[in-house]
Design an enzyme around this catalytic site. Structure first.
Site, PDB file in Angstrom:
ATOM      1  N   ASN A   9       0.870  -1.175   0.000  1.00 12.94           N
ATOM      2  CA  ASN A   9       0.000   0.000   0.000  1.00 12.94           C
ATOM      3  C   ASN A   9       0.908   1.226   0.000  1.00 12.94           C
ATOM      4  OD1 ASN A   9      -1.784   2.059   0.501  1.00 12.94           O
ATOM      5  ND2 ASN A   9      -2.350   1.369   2.563  1.00 12.94           N
ATOM      6  N   LYS A  11       0.210   4.274  -0.371  1.00  9.90           N
ATOM      7  CA  LYS A  11      -0.412   5.491   0.177  1.00  9.90           C
ATOM      8  C   LYS A  11      -0.112   6.679  -0.731  1.00  9.90           C
ATOM      9  CE  LYS A  11      -0.293   3.349   4.648  1.00  9.90           C
ATOM     10  NZ  LYS A  11      -0.277   3.476   6.101  1.00  9.90           N
ATOM     11  N   HIS A  95      -9.674   1.035   4.654  1.00  5.02           N
ATOM     12  CA  HIS A  95      -8.417   1.283   5.361  1.00  5.02           C
ATOM     13  C   HIS A  95      -8.678   2.248   6.509  1.00  5.02           C
ATOM     14  CE1 HIS A  95      -4.391   2.650   6.294  1.00  5.02           C
ATOM     15  NE2 HIS A  95      -3.965   1.547   5.713  1.00  5.02           N
ATOM     16  N   GLU A  97      -7.111   4.701   7.639  1.00  2.56           N
ATOM     17  CA  GLU A  97      -6.903   6.129   7.356  1.00  2.56           C
ATOM     18  C   GLU A  97      -8.143   6.714   6.696  1.00  2.56           C
ATOM     19  OE1 GLU A  97      -3.147   5.661   5.344  1.00  2.56           O
ATOM     20  OE2 GLU A  97      -2.260   5.085   7.266  1.00  2.56           O
ATOM     21  N   GLU A 167      -5.671  -4.916  10.454  1.00  3.63           N
ATOM     22  CA  GLU A 167      -4.689  -3.853  10.660  1.00  3.63           C
ATOM     23  C   GLU A 167      -5.015  -3.084  11.934  1.00  3.63           C
ATOM     24  OE1 GLU A 167      -2.643  -2.776   6.667  1.00  3.63           O
ATOM     25  OE2 GLU A 167      -4.292  -1.410   7.038  1.00  3.63           O
ATOM     26  N   GLY A 173       2.094   2.417  10.731  1.00  7.31           N
ATOM     27  CA  GLY A 173       3.040   3.519  10.581  1.00  7.31           C
ATOM     28  C   GLY A 173       3.701   3.953  11.880  1.00  7.31           C
ATOM     29  N   SER A 212       3.155  -2.005  10.483  1.00  8.01           N
ATOM     30  CA  SER A 212       4.588  -2.038  10.792  1.00  8.01           C
ATOM     31  C   SER A 212       5.254  -3.389  10.490  1.00  8.01           C
ATOM     32  CB  SER A 212       4.843  -1.613  12.250  1.00  8.01           C
ATOM     33  OG  SER A 212       4.419  -0.272  12.435  1.00  8.01           O
TER      34      SER A 212
HETATM   35  P1  PGA Z   1       2.604   0.345   7.683  1.00  3.96           P
HETATM   36  O1  PGA Z   1       1.137   0.547   7.039  1.00  3.96           O
HETATM   37  O2  PGA Z   1       3.161  -0.934   7.121  1.00  3.96           O
HETATM   38  O3  PGA Z   1       3.385   1.567   7.235  1.00  3.96           O
HETATM   39  O4  PGA Z   1       2.419   0.295   9.155  1.00  3.96           O
HETATM   40  C1  PGA Z   1       0.273  -0.541   6.796  1.00  3.96           C
HETATM   41  C2  PGA Z   1      -0.992  -0.042   6.143  1.00  3.96           C
HETATM   42  O5  PGA Z   1      -1.458   1.053   6.464  1.00  3.96           O
HETATM   43  O6  PGA Z   1      -1.571  -0.724   5.262  1.00  3.96           O
END
Ligand code: PGA
Length: 252
Positions: A9, A11, A95, A97, A167, A173, A212
Site C-alpha cells: 500500500n 499510500k 483502510h 486512514e 490492521e 506507521g 509495521s
Molecule cells: P505500515 O502501514 O506498514 O506503514 O504500518 C500498513 C498499512 O497502512 O496498510
C-alpha cells in the site's frame, strides 16, 4: 492450502519517475514463480502507468480506494469500472486512514466492497481496532462489527472473492507491530466469524496482517496459522525490504 499474499500500500507517496524505478527494481527481484502472490497499490493517478509496466509480470495491481457509486456526478471520485479499465485486480476498502480521516463508516465500506466486486475487482477489506478500543478490551467486538457490516450486505458467498486485512490502527506507521500471538488471536477470530456462516469459505479465505511489517518481523508474523501474508505500507516503498517480506510469506 491458502496461497500467501503480500500487497504493498504505497499510500500518497511517489512520483512518476520514482514509481517507475520502484516497479522496475521490484520486477527484477521477484522470482519467476514467487511463493506469495504479490500486488502493489499506487495512488490513482499512477495506476495506468504502473499497469503498463506490470503487464505480463507476476505482480498484480491494486488501488487504494474506490467510490461506492458506479457512475455520475461524484466530483473527485473514481469508480470500480475505471479501476478495472486501467488494469486493477484488487482494491483496498475500509483502510483505517479512510475510516478515520475521511469518515468512512461501516455501511459505506460495505457499499464500496460491493461496488468493487460488481466490476470483478477483489476487495481487500481492512478491519482493526484503535489503541483505545484495544485497551478497553473491545478488539474482537470492533473487528466483528466491521466484518458483519460487509457480510450482512454482501452475503457470505462474497467472501469467496475477497481478502481481509487485519490492521490494528495502533500498529500502522508507528513501528509498533502486533506480536505474532496478538495477530493470530484476531485472525482466528475473523476466520471463526466467517466460519460461523460457511466453514469452507472461511478455510479458504486469505487474512493478511498489516501494521509495521518489516523484513525483520515478517517471517515470525507470517508463520502464524491464520496469517496468510501482509498489507505493507512504509516498507513497500523500499524494494529490498518489500522483496524480503514477499520471500517470508509461506503457504499454510
Ligand atoms: P505500515 O502501514 O506498514 O506503514 O504500518 C500498513 C498499512 O497502512 O496498510
Amino acid at each position: 492450502m491458502r496461497r500467501p499474499f503480500v500487497a504493498g500500500n504505497w499510500k500518497m507517496h511517489g512520483t512518476r519517475a520514482e514509481n517507475a524505478d520502484l516497479i522496475e527494481a521490484l520486477l527484477l527481484g521477484v522470482p519467476a514463480q514467487p511463493t506469495a502472490e504479490i500486488a502493489v497499490c499506487p495512488p490513482f493517478v499512477y495506476l495506468w502507468e504502473a499497469a503498463r509496466q506490470l503487464k505480463a509480470s507476476s505482480v498484480s495491481l491494486g488501488a487504494q480506494s474506490v467510490c461506492a457509486e458506479s457512475i455520475g456526478a461524484f466530483t473527485g471520485e473514481v469508480s470500480a469500472a475505471m479501476l478495472k479499465d486501467v488494469g486493477c485486480r484488487y482494491v483496498i476498502v475500509g483502510h483505517s486512514e479512510r475510516r478515520a480521516l475521511y469518515k468512512e463508516d461501516d455501511a459505506l465500506v460495505a457499499r464500496k466492497f460491493l461496488a468493487a466486486q460488481s466490476q470483478g475487482l477483489t476487495p481487500i477489506l481492512c478491519v482493526g481496532e484503535s489503541l483505545d478500543e484495544r485497551e478497553r478490551g473491545q478488539t474482537m467486538q470492533v473487528v466483528s462489527r466491521q466484518l458483519t457490516a460487509v457480510l450482512d450486505l454482501a452475503g457470505i458467498k462474497a467472501m469467496q472473492d475477497a481478502v481481509v486485512a487485519y490492521e490494528p490502527v495502533w500498529a500502522i506507521g508507528t513501528g509498533k507491530n502486533a506480536t505474532p500471538a496478538q495477530a493470530q488471536e484476531v485472525h482466528a477470530h475473523i476466520r471463526a466469524e466467517v466460519a460461523a456462516r460457511d466453514g469452507k469459505i472461511a478455510a479458504a479465505l486469505r487474512i493478511l496482517y498489516g501494521g509495521s511489517v518489516k523484513a525483520g518481523n515478517a517471517r515470525e508474523i507470517f508463520s502464524m496459522q491464520d496469517v496468510d501474508g501482509g498489507l505493507i505500507g512504509g516498507a513497500s516503498l523500499k524494494v529490498d525490504e518489500f522483496l524480503k517480506i514477499c520471500a517470508a510469506a509461506q503457504a499454510h
